[in-house]
Design an enzyme around this catalytic site. Structure first.
Site, PDB file in Angstrom:
ATOM      1  N   CYS A 202      17.656 -17.446  49.512  1.00  7.10           N
ATOM      2  CA  CYS A 202      17.403 -18.124  48.237  1.00  7.10           C
ATOM      3  C   CYS A 202      18.411 -19.258  48.034  1.00  7.10           C
ATOM      4  O   CYS A 202      18.069 -20.307  47.487  1.00  7.10           O
ATOM      5  CB  CYS A 202      17.484 -17.136  47.077  1.00  7.10           C
ATOM      6  SG  CYS A 202      16.690 -15.546  47.404  1.00  7.10           S
TER       7      CYS A 202
ATOM      8  N   ASP B 161       8.465 -18.725  48.043  1.00  3.21           N
ATOM      9  CA  ASP B 161       8.984 -19.324  46.821  1.00  3.21           C
ATOM     10  C   ASP B 161       9.170 -20.828  47.015  1.00  3.21           C
ATOM     11  O   ASP B 161       9.404 -21.291  48.120  1.00  3.21           O
ATOM     12  CB  ASP B 161      10.322 -18.683  46.441  1.00  3.21           C
ATOM     13  CG  ASP B 161      10.147 -17.228  46.018  1.00  3.21           C
ATOM     14  OD1 ASP B 161       9.012 -16.755  46.010  1.00  3.21           O
ATOM     15  OD2 ASP B 161      11.161 -16.582  45.708  1.00  3.21           O
TER      16      ASP B 161
ATOM     17  N   CYS C  79       9.384 -15.997  51.925  1.00  3.63           N
ATOM     18  CA  CYS C  79       8.802 -15.348  50.751  1.00  3.63           C
ATOM     19  C   CYS C  79       7.788 -16.213  50.027  1.00  3.63           C
ATOM     20  O   CYS C  79       7.117 -15.741  49.121  1.00  3.63           O
ATOM     21  CB  CYS C  79       9.906 -14.979  49.772  1.00  3.63           C
ATOM     22  SG  CYS C  79      10.743 -16.445  49.158  1.00  3.63           S
TER      23      CYS C  79
ATOM     24  N   CYS D  89      12.084 -16.198  42.900  1.00  2.00           N
ATOM     25  CA  CYS D  89      12.824 -15.025  42.477  1.00  2.00           C
ATOM     26  C   CYS D  89      14.032 -15.414  41.628  1.00  2.00           C
ATOM     27  O   CYS D  89      14.427 -16.576  41.561  1.00  2.00           O
ATOM     28  CB  CYS D  89      13.290 -14.264  43.709  1.00  2.00           C
ATOM     29  SG  CYS D  89      14.601 -15.109  44.571  1.00  2.00           S
TER      30      CYS D  89
HETATM   31 FE1  FES Z   1      12.705 -15.988  48.466  1.00  2.00          FE
HETATM   32 FE2  FES Z   1      14.491 -15.679  46.654  1.00  2.00          FE
HETATM   33  S1  FES Z   1      13.281 -14.152  47.550  1.00  2.00           S
HETATM   34  S2  FES Z   1      13.776 -17.521  47.452  1.00  2.00           S
HETATM   35 FE1  FES Z   2       8.882 -12.516  45.294  1.00  2.00          FE
HETATM   36 FE2  FES Z   2      10.614 -14.445  45.916  1.00  2.00          FE
HETATM   37  S1  FES Z   2       9.760 -12.979  47.178  1.00  2.00           S
HETATM   38  S2  FES Z   2       9.731 -13.994  44.034  1.00  2.00           S
END
Ligand code: FES
Ligand code: FES
Length: 132
Positions: free
Chosen positions: A106, A39, A37, A63
Site C-alpha cells: 500500500c 486498489d 489487490c 484499503c
Molecule cells: Fe492493496 Fe492496500 S491492500 S493497496
Molecule cells: Fe481490499 Fe485493498 S485489498 S481494499
C-alpha cells in the site's frame, strides 16, 4: 492485527482529499493501481514556476493503509522540490505508519503515485530529468 495510531488517524481524518484540474500546466497527475489487490490511487501535485510543490491532493479507492499512505505523502511533499519529493521511499511511509508486512505494498502505491505525478508534470512542462 493491530494498527498504529498514526495510521488510524490518517485513515479517519485523511488530509488533502480531493482533486485538481489535470489539464492545468502547473498540475501533475499520477494514477497507479496495485496489481496485488486492485486498489487505485490518484495523486496530484501543484507546482510553482520555481519547481516547488505548493499543494497536493489525492483520491484513493482502496484499503485503509493505502488511504493513510496517500494522506501522509501529500503532507510530506508540500513545500518540497520535485527531486526531494521524488526521493521519498515507501519504506519511510511504512515505518511512519508502522504498516504490517502484508500492507507494505500500500505504501509502494503512494511512492509510485508521487513519482508518476512528478513525471507527468515534467513531461507536460518539458522539464528534463536530473542526471541519474
Ligand atoms: Fe492493496 Fe492496500 S491492500 S493497496
Ligand atoms: Fe481490499 Fe485493498 S485489498 S481494499
Amino acid at each position: 492485527m493491530a494498527y498504529s495510531e498514526k495510521l488510524i488517524d490518517h485513515y479517519e481524518n485523511p488530509r488533502n482529499v480531493g482533486s485538481m484540474d489535470k489539464n492545468e500546466m502547473s498540475v501533475g497527475t499520477g494514477l497507479v493501481g496495485a496489481p496485488a489487490c486492485g486498489d487505485v490511487m490518484k495523486l496530484q501535485i501543484k507546482v510553482t514556476p520555481e519547481g516547488i510543490i505548493e499543494d497536493a491532493k489525492f483520491k484513493t479507492f482502496g484499503c485503509g493503509s493505502a488511504i493513510a499512505s496517500s494522506s501522509l505523502i501529500t503532507e510530506w511533499v508540500k513545500g518540497k522540490s520535485l527531486d526531494e519529493a521524488g526521493s521519498i521511499k515507501n519504506s519511510q511511509i511504512a515505518e511512519e505508519l508502522a504498516l504490517p508486512p502484508v500492507k507494505v505494498h500500500c505504501s509502494i502505491l503512494a511512492e509510485d503515485a508521487i513519482k508518476a505525478a512528478i513525471s507527468d508534470y515534467k513531461s507536460k512542462n518539458g522539464v528534463a530529468d536530473a542526471a541519474e
